[in-house]
Design a protein around this motif. Structure first.
Motif, PDB file in Angstrom:
ATOM      1  N   LEU A  89       1.002  -1.240   0.027  1.00 12.95           N
ATOM      2  CA  LEU A  89      -0.010   0.116  -0.112  1.00 12.95           C
ATOM      3  C   LEU A  89       0.911   1.191  -0.066  1.00 12.95           C
ATOM      4  CD1 LEU A  89      -2.586   1.723   0.407  1.00 12.95           C
ATOM      5  CD2 LEU A  89      -2.261   1.235   2.859  1.00 12.95           C
ATOM      6  N   ILE A  90       0.377   2.176  -0.967  1.00 14.03           N
ATOM      7  CA  ILE A  90       1.270   3.491  -1.002  1.00 14.03           C
ATOM      8  C   ILE A  90       0.233   4.499  -0.515  1.00 14.03           C
ATOM      9  CG2 ILE A  90       2.485   5.201  -2.310  1.00 14.03           C
ATOM     10  CD1 ILE A  90       3.530   2.940  -4.009  1.00 14.03           C
ATOM     11  N   LEU A  91       0.449   5.191   0.526  1.00 12.04           N
ATOM     12  CA  LEU A  91      -0.466   6.339   1.266  1.00 12.04           C
ATOM     13  C   LEU A  91      -0.073   7.501   1.020  1.00 12.04           C
ATOM     14  CD1 LEU A  91      -2.792   6.631   2.903  1.00 12.04           C
ATOM     15  CD2 LEU A  91      -1.447   6.450   4.951  1.00 12.04           C
ATOM     16  N   LEU A  92      -0.630   8.465   0.219  1.00 10.68           N
ATOM     17  CA  LEU A  92      -0.469   9.584  -0.024  1.00 10.68           C
ATOM     18  C   LEU A  92      -1.159  10.757   0.569  1.00 10.68           C
ATOM     19  CD1 LEU A  92      -0.447   7.855  -2.964  1.00 10.68           C
ATOM     20  CD2 LEU A  92       1.185   9.880  -3.328  1.00 10.68           C
ATOM     21  N   THR A  93      -0.723  11.612   1.615  1.00 11.82           N
ATOM     22  CA  THR A  93      -1.903  12.438   2.357  1.00 11.82           C
ATOM     23  C   THR A  93      -1.051  13.623   2.649  1.00 11.82           C
ATOM     24  OG1 THR A  93      -3.086  12.712   4.126  1.00 11.82           O
ATOM     25  CG2 THR A  93      -1.343  11.170   4.440  1.00 11.82           C
ATOM     26  N   ASP A  94      -1.462  14.455   3.071  1.00  8.31           N
ATOM     27  CA  ASP A  94      -0.923  15.869   3.513  1.00  8.31           C
ATOM     28  C   ASP A  94      -1.294  16.258   4.843  1.00  8.31           C
ATOM     29  OD1 ASP A  94      -3.353  16.941   2.920  1.00  8.31           O
ATOM     30  OD2 ASP A  94      -2.785  18.687   1.983  1.00  8.31           O
ATOM     31  N   GLY A  95      -2.154  15.468   5.478  1.00  7.41           N
ATOM     32  CA  GLY A  95      -2.747  15.960   6.716  1.00  7.41           C
ATOM     33  C   GLY A  95      -2.899  14.904   7.907  1.00  7.41           C
ATOM     34  N   ASP A  96      -3.478  15.226   8.668  1.00  2.26           N
ATOM     35  CA  ASP A  96      -3.642  14.399   9.836  1.00  2.26           C
ATOM     36  C   ASP A  96      -4.938  13.619   9.998  1.00  2.26           C
ATOM     37  OD1 ASP A  96      -2.978  12.988  12.013  1.00  2.26           O
ATOM     38  OD2 ASP A  96      -3.138  14.511  13.904  1.00  2.26           O
ATOM     39  N   ASN A  97      -5.184  12.510  10.702  1.00  6.31           N
ATOM     40  CA  ASN A  97      -6.469  11.940  10.710  1.00  6.31           C
ATOM     41  C   ASN A  97      -7.418  12.466  11.444  1.00  6.31           C
ATOM     42  OD1 ASN A  97      -7.783   9.037  10.212  1.00  6.31           O
ATOM     43  ND2 ASN A  97      -8.213   9.573  12.159  1.00  6.31           N
ATOM     44  N   ASN A  98      -8.458  12.944  10.842  1.00  2.00           N
ATOM     45  CA  ASN A  98      -9.514  13.989  11.585  1.00  2.00           C
ATOM     46  C   ASN A  98     -10.895  13.482  11.262  1.00  2.00           C
ATOM     47  OD1 ASN A  98      -9.851  14.854   9.210  1.00  2.00           O
ATOM     48  ND2 ASN A  98      -8.938  17.029   9.743  1.00  2.00           N
ATOM     49  N   ALA A  99     -11.144  12.248  10.575  1.00  2.00           N
ATOM     50  CA  ALA A  99     -12.410  11.700  10.388  1.00  2.00           C
ATOM     51  C   ALA A  99     -12.220  10.186  10.129  1.00  2.00           C
ATOM     52  CB  ALA A  99     -12.664  12.225   8.798  1.00  2.00           C
ATOM     53  N   GLY A 100     -13.537   9.489   9.887  1.00  2.00           N
ATOM     54  CA  GLY A 100     -13.313   8.274   9.725  1.00  2.00           C
ATOM     55  C   GLY A 100     -13.770   7.513  11.330  1.00  2.00           C
ATOM     56  N   ILE A 101     -13.686   6.086  11.074  1.00  2.00           N
ATOM     57  CA  ILE A 101     -13.886   5.141  12.295  1.00  2.00           C
ATOM     58  C   ILE A 101     -12.749   4.652  12.655  1.00  2.00           C
ATOM     59  CG2 ILE A 101     -15.413   3.244  13.160  1.00  2.00           C
ATOM     60  CD1 ILE A 101     -17.378   3.628  10.906  1.00  2.00           C
ATOM     61  N   LEU A 102     -11.728   4.086  12.188  1.00  2.00           N
ATOM     62  CA  LEU A 102     -10.704   3.450  12.258  1.00  2.00           C
ATOM     63  C   LEU A 102      -9.427   4.476  12.576  1.00  2.00           C
ATOM     64  CD1 LEU A 102      -9.834   0.176  12.780  1.00  2.00           C
ATOM     65  CD2 LEU A 102      -9.098   0.365  10.369  1.00  2.00           C
ATOM     66  N   GLU A 103      -8.802   4.378  13.588  1.00  3.79           N
ATOM     67  CA  GLU A 103      -7.537   5.237  13.753  1.00  3.79           C
ATOM     68  C   GLU A 103      -6.334   4.643  13.256  1.00  3.79           C
ATOM     69  OE1 GLU A 103      -7.340   7.855  15.533  1.00  3.79           O
ATOM     70  OE2 GLU A 103      -9.493   7.816  16.153  1.00  3.79           O
ATOM     71  N   PRO A 104      -5.589   5.563  12.588  1.00  3.40           N
ATOM     72  CA  PRO A 104      -4.356   4.962  11.773  1.00  3.40           C
ATOM     73  C   PRO A 104      -3.744   4.040  12.599  1.00  3.40           C
ATOM     74  CG  PRO A 104      -4.804   7.306  11.793  1.00  3.40           C
ATOM     75  CD  PRO A 104      -5.725   6.849  12.789  1.00  3.40           C
ATOM     76  N   GLN A 105      -3.276   3.968  13.755  1.00  2.00           N
ATOM     77  CA  GLN A 105      -2.524   3.032  14.467  1.00  2.00           C
ATOM     78  C   GLN A 105      -3.275   1.632  14.327  1.00  2.00           C
ATOM     79  OE1 GLN A 105       0.669   3.277  14.967  1.00  2.00           O
ATOM     80  NE2 GLN A 105       0.489   5.443  14.267  1.00  2.00           N
ATOM     81  N   GLN A 106      -4.446   1.659  14.666  1.00  2.00           N
ATOM     82  CA  GLN A 106      -5.301   0.315  14.697  1.00  2.00           C
ATOM     83  C   GLN A 106      -5.136  -0.241  13.216  1.00  2.00           C
ATOM     84  OE1 GLN A 106      -9.075   1.816  15.908  1.00  2.00           O
ATOM     85  NE2 GLN A 106      -8.650   1.269  18.174  1.00  2.00           N
ATOM     86  N   ALA A 107      -5.488   0.526  12.259  1.00  2.00           N
ATOM     87  CA  ALA A 107      -5.247   0.413  10.879  1.00  2.00           C
ATOM     88  C   ALA A 107      -3.898  -0.580  10.526  1.00  2.00           C
ATOM     89  CB  ALA A 107      -5.601   1.510   9.812  1.00  2.00           C
ATOM     90  N   ALA A 108      -2.696   0.318  11.126  1.00  2.00           N
ATOM     91  CA  ALA A 108      -1.503  -0.070  10.666  1.00  2.00           C
ATOM     92  C   ALA A 108      -1.389  -1.365  11.463  1.00  2.00           C
ATOM     93  CB  ALA A 108      -0.524   0.916  11.127  1.00  2.00           C
ATOM     94  N   THR A 109      -1.927  -1.877  12.603  1.00  2.00           N
ATOM     95  CA  THR A 109      -1.871  -3.125  13.131  1.00  2.00           C
ATOM     96  C   THR A 109      -2.365  -4.052  12.305  1.00  2.00           C
ATOM     97  OG1 THR A 109      -1.687  -2.073  15.396  1.00  2.00           O
ATOM     98  CG2 THR A 109      -2.431  -4.457  15.597  1.00  2.00           C
ATOM     99  N   LEU A 110      -3.442  -3.925  11.839  1.00  2.00           N
ATOM    100  CA  LEU A 110      -4.009  -4.808  11.014  1.00  2.00           C
ATOM    101  C   LEU A 110      -3.333  -5.036   9.714  1.00  2.00           C
ATOM    102  CD1 LEU A 110      -7.822  -3.600  10.892  1.00  2.00           C
ATOM    103  CD2 LEU A 110      -7.076  -5.488  11.820  1.00  2.00           C
TER     104      LEU A 110
END
Length: 323
Positions: free
Chosen positions: A203-224
Motif C-alpha cells: 500500500l502506498i499512502l499519499l496524504t498531506d494531513g492528520d487523521n481527523n475523520a473516519g471510524i478506524l484510527e491510523p495505528q489500529q489500521a497499521a496493526t491490521l
C-alpha cells in the motif's frame, strides 16, 4: 477438446418417435361421409401412373429424412457444441499494489511548481508524478483508493494500469469530502489485499494531513496491515512551510510505515515527489503471483443450426416440386 455444454438436451432427440407412437391419428373421431368408388379411375391410375406412385413414395422418404435432419440440427444446436482449446497456465511476476490518494480540502493548496514555473496544487503534483509510475507497472496488479471523509475503492486490483491512471486523472478534490480519514483508507486496503499472496501486498499512502475523520484510527489500521503482512509506504505531500497550517502529522505517518516494514517519504516539492516513486520502484521486489488458468471456448452451435435451416429449405423445395 470438443464438448457439449448442455449434453442432457439429447433426450429430446427421440421425441418425434414418442409422439408418433403415443399420439396417433385415430379415424374413429372423424365423421364418415358417403362416397362413390370409381373403379374405372382406380384402374386407370394403376395402369398409367405407376411412375407417379414410385415418385410419391420416394418423395415421402426424402421428406422424412429432411425432417429428421432438421430436428437433429435443432437438438444439436440446443446442446451448444463448443471447442475448448488447451488450458494456458500463466504466472504473473509482480505484486499487488494499492494506491490510497488523499482528496481532502487541504490538497488544494498550491505549493508545488512545474519546471516551467507554473504553480499547481498538491493533488495535481501527485497526478503528475504518479501517472508515469503507474504506467511503468507492467505485470503488477494496481488498485486505487480515494479518501477524504470516507475511503472509497475507485479501482479494484487490475492489470489494466492505463485504466487506473485514467481514474486517477478524473479524481477531484472534495468528491469524497473535505476531511481526512487515513485509518479508514488503510483499513479498506487491508480488506482488499488480505486475500492476495503474502509477499506481494503493498500500500502506498499519499496524504498531506492528520487523521481527523473516519471510524478506524491510523495505528489500529497499521496493526491490521502488519497482521496481514501488508507493507505500507507513506508519502507526506506538501511544503514544510505549510505543514503546520495543514495539520500535517509526519510522526504518525512514520509510525505507520515503520510498523509495517514500509518507509516514510516527505515530499516537499515536485522533484522530491519524483524521487519518492523512483525509490519505491527500486526498493520493492517483485514476487511470483498465483497461477491463472484460461479456457478459450469457441461456440459451434451455428453449424448444426445451419444444417437445420438447409433441411428446411430442402423441404420447401420438395414441396414446390411436387405441387
Amino acid at each position: 477438446m470438443f464438448v457439449f455444454q448442455w449434453v442432457w438436451f439429447i433426450v429430446l432427440l427421440p421425441l418425434p418417435l414418442l409422439l408418433q407412437r403415443f399420439w396417433r391419428y385415430s379415424p374413429e373421431n372423424t365423421t364418415q361421409y358417403p362416397y362413390i368408388k370409381l373403379i374405372t379411375l382406380k384402374r386407370a391410375q394403376q395402369a398409367f401412373n405407376q411412375s407417379n406412385k414410385l415418385s410419391t413414395s420416394t418423395n415421402q422418404r426424402l421428406r422424412m429424412r429432411l425432417l429428421w435432419l432438421c430436428w437433429l440440427g435443432l437438438v444439436l444446436a440446443l446442446m451448444q457444441p463448443q471447442l475448448i482449446e488447451k488450458h494456458v497456465t500463466i504466472q504473473q511476476t509482480g505484486y499487488d499494489l494499492l494506491l490510497a490518494v488523499d482528496l481532502s480540502g487541504s490538497m488544494d493548496n498550491a505549493d508545488f511548481f512545474l519546471p516551467t514555473g507554473e504553480r499547481i496544487n498538491r493533488l495535481q503534483a501527485v497526478k503528475t508524478v504518479l501517472k508515469p509510475f503507474i504506467e511503468k507497472r507492467t505485470g503488477d496488479r494496481i488498485g486505487l483508493i480515494l479518501f477524504a471523509n470516507q475511503a472509497y475503492l475507485q479501482a479494484p486490483l487490475t492489470l489494466d494500469n492505463l485504466a487506473v491512471a485514467d481514474m486517477l486523472a478524473r479524481a477531484e478534490i472534495g468528491m469524497a469530502g473535505r476531511d481526512t480519514a487515513i485509518g479508514d483508507a488503510i483499513g479498506l486496503a487491508v480488506k482488499k489485499l488480505r486475500e492476495r499472496p503474502a509477499e506481494s501486498r503493498v500500500l502506498i499512502l499519499l496524504t498531506d494531513g492528520d487523521n481527523n475523520a473516519g471510524i478506524l484510527e491510523p495505528q489500529q489500521a497499521a496493526t491490521l496491515a502488519k497482521q496481514y503482512d501488508i507493507r505500507v509506504y507513506t508519502v507526506g505531500v506538501g511544503s514544510q512551510e505549510n505543514a503546520t497550517n495543514s495539520g500535517f502529522n509526519a510522526k504518525s505517518l512514520q509510525e505507520i510505515a515503520s510498523s509495517t516494514q514500509g518507509k516514510y517519504y516527505p515530499a516537499s516539492d515536485l522533484q522530491a515527489l519524483s524521487k519518492v516513486y523512483t525509490d519505491i520502484d527500486t526498493t520493492l521486489h517483485k514476487t511470483t503471483a498465483e497461477s491463472r488458468l484460461y479456457l478459450q471456448r469457441t461456440l459451434l452451435y451455428q453449424y448444426p443450426l445451419g444444417l437445420a435451416m438447409l433441411a428446411l429449405f430442402g423441404l420447401q423445395g420438395l414441396r414446390l416440386r411436387t405441387e
